[in-house]
Scaffold this motif. Structure first.
Motif, PDB file in Angstrom:
ATOM      1  N   ASN A 104       0.867  -1.173   0.000  1.00  0.00           N
ATOM      2  CA  ASN A 104       0.000   0.000   0.000  1.00  0.00           C
ATOM      3  C   ASN A 104       0.908   1.228   0.000  1.00  0.00           C
ATOM      4  N   LYS A 105       0.856   1.988  -1.065  1.00  0.00           N
ATOM      5  CA  LYS A 105       1.848   3.058  -1.272  1.00  0.00           C
ATOM      6  C   LYS A 105       1.799   4.155  -0.221  1.00  0.00           C
ATOM      7  N   PRO A 106       0.607   4.686   0.093  1.00  0.00           N
ATOM      8  CA  PRO A 106       0.598   5.707   1.129  1.00  0.00           C
ATOM      9  C   PRO A 106       1.084   5.190   2.464  1.00  0.00           C
ATOM     10  N   GLN A 107       0.728   3.935   2.793  1.00  0.00           N
ATOM     11  CA  GLN A 107       1.149   3.372   4.054  1.00  0.00           C
ATOM     12  C   GLN A 107       2.670   3.187   4.070  1.00  0.00           C
ATOM     13  N   TYR A 108       3.217   2.753   2.959  1.00  0.00           N
ATOM     14  CA  TYR A 108       4.663   2.567   2.834  1.00  0.00           C
ATOM     15  C   TYR A 108       5.380   3.892   3.018  1.00  0.00           C
ATOM     16  N   PHE A 109       4.884   4.896   2.360  1.00  0.00           N
ATOM     17  CA  PHE A 109       5.488   6.226   2.446  1.00  0.00           C
ATOM     18  C   PHE A 109       5.397   6.755   3.860  1.00  0.00           C
ATOM     19  N   TYR A 110       4.238   6.600   4.435  1.00  0.00           N
ATOM     20  CA  TYR A 110       3.996   7.093   5.791  1.00  0.00           C
ATOM     21  C   TYR A 110       4.914   6.376   6.791  1.00  0.00           C
ATOM     22  N   ALA A 111       4.959   5.040   6.697  1.00  0.00           N
ATOM     23  CA  ALA A 111       5.734   4.257   7.663  1.00  0.00           C
ATOM     24  C   ALA A 111       7.232   4.565   7.536  1.00  0.00           C
ATOM     25  N   SER A 112       7.707   4.654   6.300  1.00  0.00           N
ATOM     26  CA  SER A 112       9.136   4.905   6.138  1.00  0.00           C
ATOM     27  C   SER A 112       9.487   6.336   6.535  1.00  0.00           C
ATOM     28  N   SER A 113       8.556   7.258   6.321  1.00  0.00           N
ATOM     29  CA  SER A 113       8.808   8.642   6.753  1.00  0.00           C
ATOM     30  C   SER A 113       8.883   8.717   8.272  1.00  0.00           C
ATOM     31  N   ILE A 114       7.998   7.971   8.927  1.00  0.00           N
ATOM     32  CA  ILE A 114       8.029   7.958  10.395  1.00  0.00           C
ATOM     33  C   ILE A 114       9.373   7.402  10.879  1.00  0.00           C
ATOM     34  N   LYS A 115       9.790   6.323  10.224  1.00  0.00           N
ATOM     35  CA  LYS A 115      11.079   5.723  10.616  1.00  0.00           C
ATOM     36  C   LYS A 115      12.218   6.698  10.350  1.00  0.00           C
ATOM     37  N   TYR A 116      12.075   7.439   9.298  1.00  0.00           N
ATOM     38  CA  TYR A 116      13.130   8.392   8.915  1.00  0.00           C
ATOM     39  C   TYR A 116      13.241   9.503   9.946  1.00  0.00           C
TER      40      TYR A 116
END
Lengths: 372, 1162
Positions: free
Chosen positions: B687-699
């Protein structure tokens, strides 16, 4: 499940559930259920078919038998000294139990609906066809419904020689057997058969009592000489029945015996006594009922008031006025009706004079006026 | 044992449901047995009975028939007539008009000569006020009494009837039911039969009258209903009455007498207080209360059921009306069981408390919710792939067969006893209904019951509109829906409903664009591998994301709603609007780049983003128009569509509840997502938004890495004690300099292969953009589109199983030149603040080498120029230094160009080479042509070349067709290959060619063609070509960019006695020259600037949480051995801990080394 096992050692349950989810169990279970379904379906099919066949057989036999019966009875009426002549076809059929039972049922129907001489011919026929044997077999059966049927046949076909057997059945443990036997006795002997009342230990249900009373209606009333004994029996249902008899066939000589039952421990007996009083009231009935009123249940209190309406003696004014304030509106209503009935001139003053429960009294006043 | 919610829930559902089912089955078997005996007994009992003697007998109990009526003017006259035809000695008929709004009273007055009286109505039970009591002036109707009262419901009407009834027994009927001729006798007889126990209530079987022939209020012919639903209900009634109620009657455990036709001992009813008008199940509630009363009084009693059909009623024929009915029955059951919960397993109440009540609680009331949640659980498990389908199939078959058995048994009972359905084929039709009932009718009933529960908890007290066709013209009742509080509606009901409408709109839009993503992918690249696996993963990922987002929006939305409804509406729609836009943009990014966008975007500057986007050509006028159009469309959709979606409030609540459940069970659901072997499919399923969101949080909020040496999974230090088969690095000062280790001669693997020249050789590092093994050289699975490089590799030292360290270009220079760890977002990302370090250029520079870097684009991209300076590169030649005479690559539609193509770059190189002073040099070249948008000069020529090449490779038409999707990319590869050929041809003319070592590798594999495995993006060739080579050799062992510098330096040290550091921070241990496939090293891998997300330890490869084994073909298989998994995880974690020490201006090695071998600062 392992966690549960740590708490509750249901090893057996665990094992069972594990078996239950195994594919083998489910397969076997499905097969068993499927076979059961097939059996049920076959039974349904069989049932439908058998019923259809039996229905056809029955219709055919009924047609044959009824035709023959009509002719036979007519012939017997014409020539009573001769026995019934049975056709070969019918004779052959009657060799089989199934057809004998059908014949028995046909005769039962005939007996119920025929009157007069023809009715006697049916009984004759019953004997000639030796259908009494079938009845006797039924009386000896372990299946209560067959015994009941046998008893039914006994009294329908006026088999007086079986009275002793019926007496024996009158106190049977099975309520249906004894009910049928008692009915049969009364059917055959009328009031004379009531002597069984002294002997029975099992109770007479209300249904039995209604049945017996209904049957007794067909007979000429006879004095109920054993009434005093009945009224003091331990079997309360017999006492109750006796009182119902007294209500149906009032006899003032038994009034004192009846009145003693007013203090009986059984509410239903007292209720019946109150009912009886409406048919066998004497001068003290009113006061006795008034005295009993306070001790009674609400249902019996209503019964008392209903009875007071029907009997001649007039209840006390204060008794009625007191009951206008009774917590139960039904008592108030009956009291008001009694006032209207017994004290028509004082209705208004008695009902409206007191301001207590004024609105209710007004309603009661309107009520009695509407009844009038 | 650790407590695991997931296991507990799973166990509860699996074993709990099974236990429930088995218990229910046993109960049904028991009930069937008892009902059979009771039916048999009843049949025998009634054969010799003559009920009719009750009619004239003065000893028969007095009966009052109570018939409440509401808006029944169409049929009331006929119905009363049918009641008046009943012959009974002491019978009273009381019709209670419950405040009808039609002309019922007027009709009755006229038809039966009624006159209003002042008859007293005893107030035995509290009711709504009685307006009037009517009696007939006609002696024929003297038994009739009509009570007109204010509306109060059925229970209230019956209570009013009880008040005025004079009979000892009250018989409550529905005024529109048809009674059998002797129904009254049969229902009253039980009160007289039993001398030991007092019969307090008696009921009869109610049958379905639909399609039956009714004349003058009498049933003259029984037919099976023609309407499907009515037919189903016929079966249901047969089963429930003949099997269920008869059995309970035998056990004296019956809790319910039908409200349509039931007889009660009036004195007991009054003692109990009459009907409860606060419940919609007043019939059941009264019976339970009467039983309870008798228990509390210690009086023996029984409640009896007559199995004979005594009453015929019309069943609902539409699903809507049926649902209302069943909804009401459910609510009635809940209310009754709630009010009498004291009975539950209470031994004081005997069988009532210990058997009847629990049975009704578990198997009547709770059956629907248990079944409903069981189905829900089943669906979830199905999606998660946890269903053992063979077992399920047999289980379902078993249950269906048992259900059919009980229905068939009930039909058999019916056929064997009363046999009402005599028409040909009726029994067969009933059996057919029994077969299909579980699939068609039963779900409707369950759903109605669930709605009943929902309505109960919302305090709905309505009866609903029970429209009936009737045996007369249609009648309808006015709905009397009462919702409890306005506040509830305002604060909870509406927001929940509106949320659901917007949420569903958002879901639909999301799915639409997701569908577009799938469709476009399929059209462009086809779909390899398991489509079902892809779909399951996608559904799970999207499901979790959408519902988690849902709850994240719901809570603030509801809060804002309390303050200002409009703002809340804007908030919610705005949130979903943003969500959908994100999905559109991110999925479009993925469709272009074939990798999902993560937090690496935060590592690029705005200029870099502009350059990348511009160069790709996606952003042009029409694109902008399209974007604006989509946004406008979304605005319109969110404005118009939600209001058009009719969402029942129960569905809305279900959605909200689902959101809560999902957010609580997010982890276990995501845990069920199994990785897809095909890399492209794996990325597509994300899921692209979820992927972006999760990796941004990790970042932005990285997790602190620490190694717990007490953890069971701790396997020792990375690089040291883990496995003797792996090459270990000897760290000299791990606490101060985590990466500093001694470099021994084992790193020198190249000496064996080279002849020693007179002078130290030149080193040319050719880093080719996007050169992946997928299409390079022999054995490439897409085909060999580099014929020149293929031929070169045969004359070289060749590593076909070579890996880059990064998935993007940002990693190549630090990896190749510096063998450096990544730090947070790539070493170069630290820009001018990256730590001082050693590199090939700096060390060789200290040995007299010159160094240059050549690039056709802007060297500042990815901070390459900053790195190169830190690395000690002497000269940087990029786009800015080309000058005239060179042709740039074609611009994209947006007018952007990356710079100069490879051939032009090489031309430039040679031009500069000519100017280079004598002496050894190390030159690094980074190509550009094989980069999106893959536009090369003479594009069409190379596309034609591509077609020819496919023919040369003897590809069939299917293979050609599938490759043509990537013709631009592969055409650029061919262009590159030709450019390299030109490069080497030209170089061979240079005098220093014989003393030059060429190192050719790819920076990473280009991502615009779908990957097959997770390792594919790193899989590049390494070719070391030189005239100094003794012989060509192919080395199949795995090595990476990290190993190049250590190997070259050690070789130069041993062969040419160059001064190289004995301790260094090289990540690599040197190239592995094992010919057979092998892997003895540990390497981290960084796909994007987001985070270090890959690790290799020997032949194990971990990406994210998944561990694989690498085989000789560089394919991956899932590793399941816990020991191996623990090993690599521990090593990976340890590396990440060390890697985090690489920060801006950090000291990664002692100054002494820097002074000696570091760059010469200008």
């Amino acid at each position: 499940m392992h966690l549960l096992l740590n708490i509750i050692p249901f090893n057996g349950l665990n094992g069972f559930l594990n078996i239950a989810v195994s594919i083998e169990f489910l397969q076997n279970g499905t097969v068993v259920a499927l076979i059961s379904c097939l059996i049920v379906l076959l039974v349904i099919l069989g049932f439908v078919l058998v019923r259809r066949i039996r229905r056809r057989k029955r219709i055919r036999f009924q047609k044959l038998f009824r035709n023959w019966l009509a002719e036979a009875i007519t012939n017997r009426v014409m020539a009573p000294e001769k026995n019934f002549s049975i056709s070969i076809q019918l004779e052959k059929l009657l060799l089989k139990k199934y057809y004998r039972l059908l014949a028995l049922d046909e005769l039962l129907i005939c007996k119920k609906y025929l009157k007069g001489h023809a009715m006697n011919e049916v009984v004759q026929l019953y004997q000639q066809l030796q259908l009494r044997k079938e009845t006797d077999k039924k009386l000896k059966s372990y299946i209560w419904s067959r015994v009941v049927k046998g008893i039914h046949e006994i009294y329908i076909f006026d088999q007086y020689d079986a009275m002793d057997q019926l007496f024996a059945f009158a106190d049977n443990e099975n309520p249906f057997i004894r009910s049928e036997a008692q009915f049969g006795l009364v059917n055959l002997q009328g009031f004379e058969a009531l002597k069984f009342l002294k002997r029975i230990h099992n109770s007479l249900s209300s249904w039995d009592q209604i049945n017996l009373l209904h049957q007794l209606n067909l007979f000429e009333p006879k004095p109920l000489v054993e009434m005093p004994e009945w009224l003091v029996l331990e079997n309360e249902s017999v006492v109750l029945f006796a009182l119902k008899l007294l209500e149906a066939y009032p006899d003032e000589q038994y009034y004192p015996n009846m009145i003693t039952c007013l203090h009986h421990g059984n509410e239903a007996i007292r209720k019946q006594v109150i009912r009886c009083c409406s048919n066998i009231a004497q001068s003290d009935t009113c006061s006795l009922l008034e005295a009993q009123f306070e001790k009674e249940t609400i249902n019996n209190q209503l019964g008392v008031l209903e009875t007071l309406k029907k009997i001649h003696p007039i209840p006390r004014k204060d008794f009625l006025l007191q009951n206008l304030n009774h917590p139960d509106d039904r008592v108030k209503q009956l009291a008001a009706e009694l006032i209207a009935l017994k004290f028509p001139e004082d209705v208004a003053s008695m009902l409206l004079g007191n301001q207590e429960n004024a609105s209710k009294r007004e309603q009661l006043f309107k009520h009695v006026q509407a009844l009038a | 044992m650790s407590f695991n919610w997931e296991n507990m829930i799973s166990l509860f559902f699996e074993y709990g449901l099974l236990f429930y089912s088995i218990t229910l089955l046993c109960c049904y078997i028991g009930l069937s047995f008892f009902s059979m005996r009771e039916l048999n007994f009843y049949e025998r009992k009634t054969k010799a009975s003559d009920f009719k003697i009750l009619a004239p007998s003065t000893q028969s109990p007095s009966i009052s028939i109570l018939a409440p009526a509401y808006n029944e003017s169409a049929t009331i006259i006929e119905n009363i007539k049918s009641l008046l035809t009943i012959y009974y000695n002491d019978l009273q008929i009381v019709v209670i008009n419950d405040g009808s709004k039609d002309n019922s009273i007027e009709k009755m007055v006229e038809a039966y000569d009624l006159l209003q009286t002042d008859l007293f109505v005893p107030a035995l039970i509290q009711t709504k006020p009685v307006r009037a009591v009517y009696k007939s002036t006609n002696p024929a109707y003297q038994r009739l009494l009509v009570v007109d009262k204010e509306n109060g419901g059925k229970a209230d009407s019956l209570n009013a009837g009880i008040n005025i009834a004079s009979g000892d027994i009250i018989v409550c009927v529905d005024v529109d039911c048809i009674l059998e001729q002797d129904a009254l006798f049969k229902i009253v007889k039980p009160f007289l039969e039993n001398s030991e126990k007092r019969v307090i209530a008696s009921g009869g079987v109610v049958r379905i009258a639909n399609s039956c022939v009714v004349e003058h209020g009498k049933l003259v012919q029984v037919n099976l209903p023609t309407n499907f639903l009515a037919k189903m209900q016929s079966l249901e009634y047969i089963r429930s009455f003949l099997l269920g109620r008869m059995a309970w009657s035998r056990l004296n455990g019956l809790l319910l007498i039908s409200g349509a036709f039931g007889a009660f001992d009036k004195s007991i009813v009054i003692a109990c207080g009459g009907y409860n008008s606060n419940t919609v199940g007043e019939d059941m509630e009264l019976v339970v209360r009467m039983r309870r009363y008798m228990h509390e009084q210690g009086l023996p009693y029984s409640v009896v059921y007559i199995p004979e059909p005594l009453c015929w009623t019309e069943a609902p024929v539409t699903a809507k009306v049926l649902q209302r009915q069943r909804n009401r029955w459910t609510r009635g059951t809940i209310e009754t069981l709630r009010d009498h919960r004291k009975l539950f397993f209470n031994p004081k109440f005997g069988l009532l408390g210990m058997l009847s009540y629990p049975y009704w609680f578990f198997f009547e009331m709770m059956a629907a919710p248990i079944e409903f949640f069981g189905i829900l659980f089943f669906v979830i498990m199905g999606i998660l792939g946890e269903i053992n389908w063979p077992v399920f199939g047999w289980f379902f078959a078993f249950i269906w067969t048992c259900a059919f058995f009980f229905s068939a048994f009930a039909i058999l009972m019916e056929a064997a006893t009363f046999n009402q359905y005599k028409n040909k084929g009726d029994l067969a039709k009933l059996l057919l209904m029994a077969m299909i009932e579980p699939f068609v009718y039963h779900p409707l009933v369950v759903w109605s019951a669930i709605n009943g529960f929902a309505d109960y908890f919302q305090d709905v007290k309505s009866w609903g509109v029970m429209s009936r066709a009737g045996f007369a013209p249609q009648q309808t009742a006015t709905p009397t829906l009462i919702q409890n509080t306005d506040a509830y509606k305002k604060n909870i009901y509406f927001p929940v409903q509106q949320f659901a409408q917007v949420f569903l709109t958002g879901i639909l839009l999301f799915l639409l664009f997701r569908g577009y993503e799938f469709g476009y992918s399929y059209w462009k690249h086809g779909l390899e591998g398991s489509v079902s696996h892809l779909l399951v993963n996608s559904v799970l990922a999207d499901f979790v994301f959408l519902f988690s987002s849902g709850i994240s929006f719901f809570i603030p939305y509801t809060a804002i709603y309390q303050l200002h409804q409009k703002t809340a509406d804007w908030f919610l729609k705005g949130a979903f609007f943003v969500l959908i836009l994100m999905q559109i943009f991110l999925s479009q990014y993925f469709l272009t780049t074939l990798v999902p966008l993560g937090a690496d975007i935060w590592g690029y500057s705005l200029a870099e983003i502009k350059l990348t986007v511009g160069a790709s050509g996606v952003l042009n006028f029409w694109t902008i128009v399209l974007i604006l159009g989509i946004m406008a469309l979304l605005v319109w959709v969110f404005k118009k569509i939600p209001t058009k979606l009719k969402v029942h409030v129960n569905i809305a609540w279900l959605l909200v509840a689902s959101c809560f459940i999902v957010i609580l069970s997010k982890k276990p659901i995501r845990g069920r997502i199994r990785p897809i072997a095909v890399e492209y499919n794996q990325n597509l399923s994300v899921n692209k938004p979820q992927y972006f969101y999760a990796s941004s949080i990790k970042y932005f909020f990285p997790k602190q890495q620490f190694v717990n040496i007490y953890d069971d999974q701790y396997s020792g230090d990375f690089g040291g004690e883990m496995d003797s088969s792996l090459v270990a690095l000897n760290y000299v000062e791990p606490t101060t300099y985590p990466f500093l280790h001694s470099v021994d001669s084992s790193a020198d693997k190249l000496s064996l292969f080279f002849n020693k020249g007179k002078n130290p050789p030149n080193i040319v590092l050719m880093m080719v953009e996007g050169l992946g093994r997928a299409f390079t050289n022999k054995g490439a699975y897409m085909g060999n589109f580099t014929p020149f490089l293929d031929s070169l590799s045969k004359q070289s030292l060749y590593w076909p199983n070579f890996l880059s360290e990064g998935g993007r270009t940002f990693a190549v220079l630090p990896s190749v030149l510096g063998s450096l760890p990544f730090g947070k977002n790539g070493f170069s990302e630290m820009g001018t603040e990256m730590p001082e370090h050693l590199s090939l250029a700096s060390v060789l520079g200290r040995n007299g080498y010159q160094s240059s870097f050549y690039y056709g684009g802007d060297a500042h991209f990815d901070f390459m120029d900053d790195y190169l300076r830190k690395a000690g590169i002497g000269k940087i030649q990029d786009i800015k230094s080309f000058g005239v005479g060179y042709q740039k690559m074609p611009s994209s539609s947006s007018g952007f160009s990356w710079g100069y193509g490879d051939r032009e770059l090489f031309r430039r190189y040679f031009a500069e080479l000519a100017k280079q002073p004598a002496g050894p040099y190390v030159n690094a070249i980074l190509t550009l042509s094989t980069h999106s948008p893959f536009l090369v000069n003479d594009q069409q020529k190379w596309i034609d070349r591509f077609e020819t090449r496919m023919t040369e490779l003897e590809m069939n038409e299917n293979a050609k067709r599938s490759l043509r999707q990537y013709k631009q990319q592969l055409a650029s590869v061919l262009f590159l290959d030709a450019a390299l050929q030109y490069f080497f041809n030209e170089y061979s003319k240079q005098p220093e060619f014989a003393n030059t070592v060429f190192v050719v590798t790819g920076d990473h594999r280009l991502p615009e063609i779908p990957m097959t495995t997770k390792l594919d993006r790193y899989h590049v060739p390494l070719i070391i070509y030189s005239a100094l080579l003794k012989r060509p050799v192919q080395m199949h062992a795995i090595s990476t960019h990290y190993d190049i510098t250590p190997s070259i330096l050690q070789w130069l040290k041993h062969s040419y006695q160059l001064s190289v550091p004995a301790t260094a921070t090289w990540m690599g241990a040197g190239l592995d020259t094992t010919k057979e496939f092998n892997s003895t090293r540990a390497y981290p891998l960084m796909q994007t600037k987001n985070e270090v997300n890959g690790f290799i330890l020997g032949k194990l490869f971990q990406e994210g949480n998944q561990v694989f084994k690498i085989n000789a073909e560089m394919n991956l298989s899932v590793m399941e051995e816990p020991e191996e998994i623990n090993k690599i995880k521990a090593a990976y974690n340890q590396f990440k801990t060390r890697n985090n020490t690489i920060q801006k201006n950090a000291k990664i090695l002692p100054d002494s080394l820097l002074i000696k071998y570091g760059r010469v600062k200008k």
